[in-house]
Design a protein around this motif. Structure first.
Motif, PDB file in Angstrom:
ATOM      1  N   LYS A  14      43.671  40.506  32.045  1.00  0.00           N
ATOM      2  CA  LYS A  14      42.622  40.045  31.138  1.00  0.00           C
ATOM      3  C   LYS A  14      41.748  41.214  30.691  1.00  0.00           C
ATOM      4  CE  LYS A  14      42.972  35.423  31.225  1.00  0.00           C
ATOM      5  NZ  LYS A  14      43.205  34.623  30.036  1.00  0.00           N
ATOM      6  N   GLU A  15      41.175  41.043  29.521  1.00  0.00           N
ATOM      7  CA  GLU A  15      40.225  42.018  28.991  1.00  0.00           C
ATOM      8  C   GLU A  15      38.929  41.948  29.809  1.00  0.00           C
ATOM      9  OE1 GLU A  15      37.239  42.992  25.538  1.00  0.00           O
ATOM     10  OE2 GLU A  15      37.737  40.965  26.155  1.00  0.00           O
ATOM     11  N   ILE A  47      38.059  35.880  42.693  1.00  0.00           N
ATOM     12  CA  ILE A  47      38.853  36.084  41.481  1.00  0.00           C
ATOM     13  C   ILE A  47      39.563  37.431  41.556  1.00  0.00           C
ATOM     14  CG2 ILE A  47      38.737  36.422  38.979  1.00  0.00           C
ATOM     15  CD1 ILE A  47      36.333  34.520  38.972  1.00  0.00           C
ATOM     16  N   PHE A  48      40.871  37.413  41.289  1.00  0.00           N
ATOM     17  CA  PHE A  48      41.662  38.630  41.140  1.00  0.00           C
ATOM     18  C   PHE A  48      41.990  38.806  39.658  1.00  0.00           C
ATOM     19  CE2 PHE A  48      43.935  38.875  45.568  1.00  0.00           C
ATOM     20  CZ  PHE A  48      42.713  39.134  46.177  1.00  0.00           C
ATOM     21  N   VAL A  49      41.981  40.044  39.194  1.00  0.00           N
ATOM     22  CA  VAL A  49      42.351  40.323  37.812  1.00  0.00           C
ATOM     23  C   VAL A  49      42.797  41.775  37.691  1.00  0.00           C
ATOM     24  CG1 VAL A  49      40.031  41.018  37.056  1.00  0.00           C
ATOM     25  CG2 VAL A  49      41.613  39.999  35.402  1.00  0.00           C
ATOM     26  N   GLN A  98      45.309  48.613  38.377  1.00  0.00           N
ATOM     27  CA  GLN A  98      44.177  48.555  39.302  1.00  0.00           C
ATOM     28  C   GLN A  98      43.912  47.087  39.644  1.00  0.00           C
ATOM     29  OE1 GLN A  98      40.150  49.394  37.745  1.00  0.00           O
ATOM     30  NE2 GLN A  98      40.146  51.206  39.050  1.00  0.00           N
ATOM     31  N   LEU A  99      43.726  46.778  40.910  1.00  0.00           N
ATOM     32  CA  LEU A  99      43.383  45.417  41.310  1.00  0.00           C
ATOM     33  C   LEU A  99      41.866  45.278  41.346  1.00  0.00           C
ATOM     34  CD1 LEU A  99      43.981  42.583  42.302  1.00  0.00           C
ATOM     35  CD2 LEU A  99      44.157  43.492  44.633  1.00  0.00           C
ATOM     36  N   VAL A 214      50.679  43.282  46.511  1.00  0.00           N
ATOM     37  CA  VAL A 214      49.385  43.808  46.958  1.00  0.00           C
ATOM     38  C   VAL A 214      48.340  42.695  46.966  1.00  0.00           C
ATOM     39  CG1 VAL A 214      47.472  45.336  46.331  1.00  0.00           C
ATOM     40  CG2 VAL A 214      49.812  46.199  46.290  1.00  0.00           C
ATOM     41  N   LYS A 215      48.328  41.868  45.932  1.00  0.00           N
ATOM     42  CA  LYS A 215      47.360  40.766  45.858  1.00  0.00           C
ATOM     43  C   LYS A 215      47.481  39.850  47.067  1.00  0.00           C
ATOM     44  CE  LYS A 215      47.118  40.477  40.786  1.00  0.00           C
ATOM     45  NZ  LYS A 215      47.517  39.680  39.608  1.00  0.00           N
ATOM     46  N   CYS A 216      48.703  39.506  47.441  1.00  0.00           N
ATOM     47  CA  CYS A 216      48.921  38.626  48.602  1.00  0.00           C
ATOM     48  C   CYS A 216      48.365  39.256  49.874  1.00  0.00           C
ATOM     49  CB  CYS A 216      50.409  38.331  48.774  1.00  0.00           C
ATOM     50  SG  CYS A 216      51.109  37.281  47.493  1.00  0.00           S
TER      51      CYS A 216
END
Length: 231
Positions: A14-15, A47-49, A98-99, A214-216
């Motif tokens: 997302k922006e 929130i992850f993005v 980048q997380l 990585v998110k998990c």
């Protein structure tokens, strides 16, 4: 101790401004419920993005003229933009690979201690790095964030937050497959001439990581350190 319930959402790519406005709505909604004394079961959101473009964000204490090292024309050349925001801290970079982790939490459900909150955010990344990759993350006195110190001191995760009525927003930027060249055009938060920024990819000898994987793993570390369950 009973686990707090928080809502988890992965926004994908997302922006930045769109994501900022989204988390701002959630943040304001939680604050309004507190003002109106409306009870709610959830203690907040996680929130992850991944921001899908190159952007430099400048916090309330930022010094654009001092810490941005290139001209507006050069920013156009590298397809980067600037955005002033309401988090703490100075200038930093967000972009692909980048997380970004945005906890929007009501700390009245946890503890009302900003220092403790920041240390736990750092602990999430320290736990993630060590338990998954055997990489020792450290804290640097006087600078929020997570650093590596075997060899030359370098920063792998930046942290900048905002808190109002004990509700948090903004959060962490963890470099995974990030193009580190973009950090050369600024003096990022807490970085000095004899230090640098790094990424997980660079630390693993240019091994490209799956961001979903990585998110998990980060989600599991957050769950453990903050003692929460996701819904």
């Amino acid at each position: 101790m009973e686990k707090k319930r928080i809502l988890f959402e992965d926004l994908g790519k997302k922006e930045y401004v769109t994501t900022f406005n989204y988390q701002k709505r959630i943040f304001n909604n939680i604050i309004q419920k507190k003002i109106n004394k409306i009870f709610y079961k959830e203690a907040g959101y996680l929130i992850f993005v991944e921001h899908n473009h190159h952007i430099y964000t400048i916090g309330k204490n930022g010094k654009k003229n001092k810490h941005l090292l290139v001209s507006s024309d050069f920013l156009k050349k590298i397809n980067a933009t600037i955005c002033h925001t309401d988090r703490g801290g100075d200038i930093t970079y967000h972009g692909p690979g980048q997380l970004i982790i945005y906890p929007i939490l009501d700390l009245d459900y946890f503890f009302t201690d900003i220092h403790k909150y920041l240390r736990l955010l750092e602990e999430v990344i320290i736990h993630f790095l060590w338990n998954n990759y055997g990489i020792q993350g450290i804290r640097k006195k006087g600078n929020t964030g997570v650093w590596l110190n075997h060899g030359k001191l370098r920063k792998i995760c930046a942290i900048g937050i905002k808190i109002s009525r004990w509700v948090t927003m903004h959060g962490l930027a963890l470099n995974i497959n990030t193009n580190l060249q973009y950090f050369n055009y600024i003096i990022p938060c807490g970085i000095y001439e004899n230090q640098k920024v790094t990424s997980l990819k660079e630390e693993l000898k240019n091994f490209e990581l799956s961001l979903n994987d990585v998110k998990c793993r980060v989600k599991k570390s957050f769950k453990k350190i903050f003692n929460v369950e996701f819904i």
